[in-house]
Design an enzyme around this catalytic site. Structure first.
Site, mmCIF file in Angstrom:
data_model
loop_
_atom_site.group_PDB
_atom_site.id
_atom_site.type_symbol
_atom_site.label_atom_id
_atom_site.label_comp_id
_atom_site.label_asym_id
_atom_site.label_seq_id
_atom_site.Cartn_x
_atom_site.Cartn_y
_atom_site.Cartn_z
ATOM 1 N N CYS A 1 1.041 -1.495 0.243
ATOM 2 C CA CYS A 1 -0.321 -0.508 0.251
ATOM 3 C C CYS A 1 1.423 1.236 0.039
ATOM 4 C CB CYS A 1 -1.097 0.288 1.422
ATOM 5 S SG CYS A 1 -1.913 1.733 1.427
ATOM 6 N N CYS B 1 -0.752 4.134 2.744
ATOM 7 C CA CYS B 1 0.109 3.947 3.957
ATOM 8 C C CYS B 1 -0.342 3.241 4.047
ATOM 9 C CB CYS B 1 -1.556 4.482 4.444
ATOM 10 S SG CYS B 1 -3.306 4.094 3.282
ATOM 11 N N SER B 2 -1.037 1.847 4.719
ATOM 12 C CA SER B 2 -0.941 0.728 5.090
ATOM 13 C C SER B 2 -2.189 0.124 5.174
ATOM 14 C CB SER B 2 -0.606 1.070 6.696
ATOM 15 O OG SER B 2 -1.193 1.056 7.375
ATOM 16 N N CYS B 3 -3.440 0.293 3.693
ATOM 17 C CA CYS B 3 -4.241 -0.499 3.544
ATOM 18 C C CYS B 3 -3.825 -2.609 3.307
ATOM 19 C CB CYS B 3 -4.638 -0.274 2.524
ATOM 20 S SG CYS B 3 -5.230 1.334 2.394
#
Lengths: 51, 227
Positions: B127, B130-132
């Protein structure tokens, strides 16, 4: 998407610090904040834009 | 003041309100003595005291994410796909719908696309903004998944990134990189370990590592993986 958060393709961040055995929460506050976020948003009577 | 206004006020008070002793080194948020731990404790206390939050509910969520939701859920899906041809076809065509049919307890998932590794194709998930991540299947992200070093280079130099995870690909293996979004998450369906034909779903699930479902692990073996 092009903005400060979009890290894709950027240079200069170095090597990856691989941590094979990460616990779900390394610090107590991490679990607490996830729990708070889940608890106050269920049932979801608002969306993140309203927040 | 309605419930949402009270909650946003507390969030502002604890996390966003400028502090007297802001340091030049602060990045994106305002520091306070004790850091995030103290801020989160303050928010939690205020929410409970004002009756906006039940502390038992918070504890229950922490317990669920510590003990129940994690890579073992995703491993069950992978093992089912290895054993059930029709399920595998359905999973690759519509990941979310196929997983719903498994009736896994406690999971929550939005749109999910499942991508299958083959001898000549390797998939890697990232991602970049961000951090999906498919939390319902894999639990909380590993720290490295959130690092800028992983997010920046996964799309620019995926083979170099994979080498840092000891995944060394030959030139005849193509790498496909999937960039997650808030709406669409990805799960890699790794290849079934060589010599595992005699195993059924339960022992097979033990062989599936978390990283193999993100794409930073490739050659699963009969030695049980650490989930």
């Amino acid at each position: 998407m092009d903005g400060i958060h979009d890290a894709g393709g950027k240079f200069g961040f170095g090597s990856i610090k691989v941590t094979p055995d990460d616990p779900p929460f390394k610090e107590t506050w991490e679990g607490r904040m996830l729990g708070v976020a889940r608890a106050i948003s269920r049932p979801a009577d608002w969306n993140s834009d309203q927040f | 003041m309605d419930r949402l206004q009270q909650i946003t006020s507390i969030a502002y008070l604890c996390f966003l309100r400028p502090q007297k002793h802001r340091t030049p080194s602060s990045r994106g948020s305002f520091p306070c003595p004790g850091g995030t731990s103290v801020k989160s404790q303050s928010a939690w206390t205020l929410l409970v005291e004002k009756g906006l939050l039940d502390s038992a509910t918070v504890d229950a969520w922490i317990e669920v994410y510590s003990d129940e939701i994690g890579p073992k859920v995703g491993a069950k899906v992978v093992a089912r796909a290895w054993c059930d041809h029709d399920f595998r076809k359905h999973l690759l065509a519509d990941g979310s719908a196929a997983i719903k049919e498994m009736e896994l307890s406690g999971w929550a998932l939005g749109d999910l696309k499942v991508v299958e590794n083959t001898p000549v194709v390797h998939h890697l998930v990232v991602c970049t903004p961000c951090s999906c991540y498919p939390h319902g299947l894999l639990g909380i992200q590993p720290s490295w998944y959130k690092l800028e070093s992983y997010r920046s280079r996964a799309v620019r130099d995926p083979r170099g990134v994979l080498a840092e995870f000891d995944v060394l690909l030959t030139d005849d293996v193509r790498v496909d990189v999937w960039d997650s979004t808030a709406e669409l998450r990805y799960l890699v369906l790794p290849q079934r370990p060589v010599g595992s034909d005699h195993l059924d779903e339960t022992p097979l699930a033990e062989l599936v590592t978390r990283n193999s479902m993100i794409g930073t692990d490739r050659n699963l073996t009969l030695k049980p993986g650490v989930l």
